[in-house]
Scaffold this active site. Structure first.
Site, PDB file in Angstrom:
ATOM      1  N   SER A 177      -8.348  -0.072  -1.591  1.00  0.00           N
ATOM      2  CA  SER A 177      -9.215  -1.324  -1.955  1.00  0.00           C
ATOM      3  C   SER A 177      -9.221  -1.760  -3.074  1.00  0.00           C
ATOM      4  O   SER A 177      -8.057  -2.037  -3.873  1.00  0.00           O
ATOM      5  CB  SER A 177     -10.807  -1.030  -1.227  1.00  0.00           C
ATOM      6  OG  SER A 177     -11.321  -2.209  -1.186  1.00  0.00           O
ATOM      7  N   ASP A 223      -7.430  -6.147   8.653  1.00  0.00           N
ATOM      8  CA  ASP A 223      -8.300  -6.205   7.406  1.00  0.00           C
ATOM      9  C   ASP A 223      -8.769  -7.208   7.262  1.00  0.00           C
ATOM     10  O   ASP A 223      -8.136  -8.269   7.018  1.00  0.00           O
ATOM     11  CB  ASP A 223      -7.345  -5.670   6.140  1.00  0.00           C
ATOM     12  CG  ASP A 223      -7.839  -5.459   4.805  1.00  0.00           C
ATOM     13  OD1 ASP A 223      -9.189  -5.821   4.750  1.00  0.00           O
ATOM     14  OD2 ASP A 223      -7.578  -4.781   3.874  1.00  0.00           O
ATOM     15  N   HIS A 255      -9.437  -2.516   7.019  1.00  0.00           N
ATOM     16  CA  HIS A 255      -9.641  -2.167   5.675  1.00  0.00           C
ATOM     17  C   HIS A 255      -9.653  -0.905   5.537  1.00  0.00           C
ATOM     18  O   HIS A 255      -9.280  -0.295   4.374  1.00  0.00           O
ATOM     19  CB  HIS A 255     -10.610  -3.230   5.267  1.00  0.00           C
ATOM     20  CG  HIS A 255     -10.827  -2.812   3.585  1.00  0.00           C
ATOM     21  ND1 HIS A 255      -9.756  -3.378   2.742  1.00  0.00           N
ATOM     22  CD2 HIS A 255     -11.606  -2.485   2.604  1.00  0.00           C
ATOM     23  CE1 HIS A 255      -9.880  -3.388   1.540  1.00  0.00           C
ATOM     24  NE2 HIS A 255     -11.201  -2.604   1.557  1.00  0.00           N
TER      25      HIS A 255
END
Length: 308
Positions: A177, A223, A255
Site C-alpha cells: 500500500s 482493490d 487491497h
C-alpha cells in the site's frame, strides 16, 4: 656401398616428439572438459555465479511455505535505531554458504510489521536476510516510508547483529500500500538497489521514469483502495521501457491481499528477488516466458527475456 642406417628412434629430447605430444594434449583438452588437469566447472552457472544459494528450484520449491534454509530471527527495538521504527530480522541460520542478499519490507498506512510478518521466514528460508520494519508513525506517507526503507537497509548492513551475513551490494525493497508507494520512492532515490516489489501500492505520484531498479509491480483486481487502473498499472507503464520490469495482477484479490500468506505473491517475489538480487538465472524459467492468466492471475506483463 654400405646400407643406410635405420632412423634413430625418437627420444624424450626429440623436438618432433615434443611437438606431437603438445598437439595431442591440446586436442584432448579441447574435446574432453577437464582433461587439461584444471578442475571441471561443474553445472552451468555454479562456477559462473558466486551468488547462487540453495538447490535448483522447482515450482514446488518456490510455492512451498518454507525453503531449504533453517531460519533464525532477532528483534530490533525502535529505541536502538534512528530513521525508522525498528522491526524483526529473519536470516538463514547457517553461514556455510557465505553471505546473502537482503530485503527490507515496510507495511502500509496504519499497518505494522506484523501485517507482513509471513514474508519474513518465507523469503529468508529461500536464502535472504529479511527485515520487516515498523514505521516511525503508522500515518507516515509514501515518501517517508521510502526513506525509512533505506535507513533500515543502512542499519541492516552497517550496524545490525547480522551485518556480517549480508552482501551490502545486493539489496532490495518491498512494501504494501503506502509502503508499496514507499518502495517506488526508495528505488527512485537509490538506483543501486537490485530489486523492488511494490505490493498493491498507493502513491499520488503516478510516474516513475527515474527508476533504474528491476521492479515487479503487484496489483489486485478487487482493490478499491488503490485500484489498478489508477495505481499499479500507471506505475508499471511509467517505468522505463528498457528496465527489467513486470506487472502481476492477482485474481479475486483485494487491497489487503499481501497481509496474509499468499502463494502467488510468494512464488513470483522469490523468483524476482533471486533473479535480480542473486543474478540467479535458474529462476528465469518462472518469469519468462511470461506467466499466463489462470485461477490466481488476471494478467502478467513484462519485457523478458531478462539479459544475464
Amino acid at each position: 656401398m654400405y646400407p643406410s642406417s635405420p632412423p634413430r628412434p625418437a627420444t624424450s629430447h626429440s623436438p618432433r616428439l615434443w611437438a606431437g605430444a603438445l598437439a595431442t594434449a591440446a586436442l584432448v583438452a579441447a574435446l574432453i572438459p577437464g582433461a587439461s588437469g584444471a578442475r571441471a566447472a561443474g553445472p552451468a552457472g555454479a562456477a559462473d555465479n558466486p551468488y547462487e544459494r540453495g538447490p535448483a528450484p522447482t515450482v514446488a520449491s518456490i510455492e512451498a511455505d518454507l525453503g531449504p534454509y533453517a531460519v533464525s530471527q532477532t528483534p530490533v527495538s525502535p529505541v536502538s535505531v534512528s530513521g525508522f521504527g525498528g522491526g524483526t530480522i529473519y536470516y538463514p541460520t547457517s553461514t556455510a554458504d557465505g553471505t546473502f542478499g537482503a530485503v527490507a519490507i515496510v507495511p502500509g498506512f496504519t499497518g505494522t510489521q506484523s501485517s507482513l510478518s509471513w514474508l519474513g521466514p518465507r523469503l529468508a528460508s529461500q536464502g535472504f536476510v529479511v527485515f520487516t520494519i515498523d514505521t516511525i508513525t503508522v500515518l507516515d506517507q509514501p515518501a517517508s516510508r521510502g526513506h525509512q526503507l533505506l535507513a533500515a537497509l543502512d542499519y541492516l548492513t552497517e550496524r545490525s547483529a547480522v551485518s556480517g551475513r549480508i552482501d551490502s551490494a545486493r539489496l532490495g525493497v518491498m512494501g504494501h500500500s503506502m509502503g508499496g508507494g514507499g518502495t517506488l520512492e526508495a528505488a527512485r532515490s537509490r538506483t543501486s538497489l537490485k530489486a523492488a516489489i511494490p505490493l498493491t501500492a498507493w502513491n499520488l505520484d503516478k510516474t516513475w521514469p527515474e527508476v533504474r531498479t528491476p521492479t515487479l509491480v503487484v496489483g489486485a483486481d478487487g482493490d478499491t483502495v488503490a485500484p489498478v487502473a489508477t495505481h499499479s498499472e500507471p506505475f508499471y507503464t511509467s517505468l522505463p521501457g528498457s528496465l527489467d520490469k513486470a506487472y502481476l495482477e492477482l485474481k479475486g484479490a483485494t487491497h489487503n491481499a499481501p497481509n496474509t500468506a499468499n502463494t502467488t505473491i510468494a512464488k513470483y517475489s522469490v523468483s524476482w528477488l533471486k533473479r535480480f538480487i542473486d543474478s540467479d538465472t535458474r529462476y528465469e524459467q518462472f518469469l519468462c516466458p511470461l506467466p499466463q492468466p489462470g485461477p490466481a492471475i488476471v494478467e502478467y506483463r513484462g519485457n523478458c527475456p531478462h539479459p544475464s
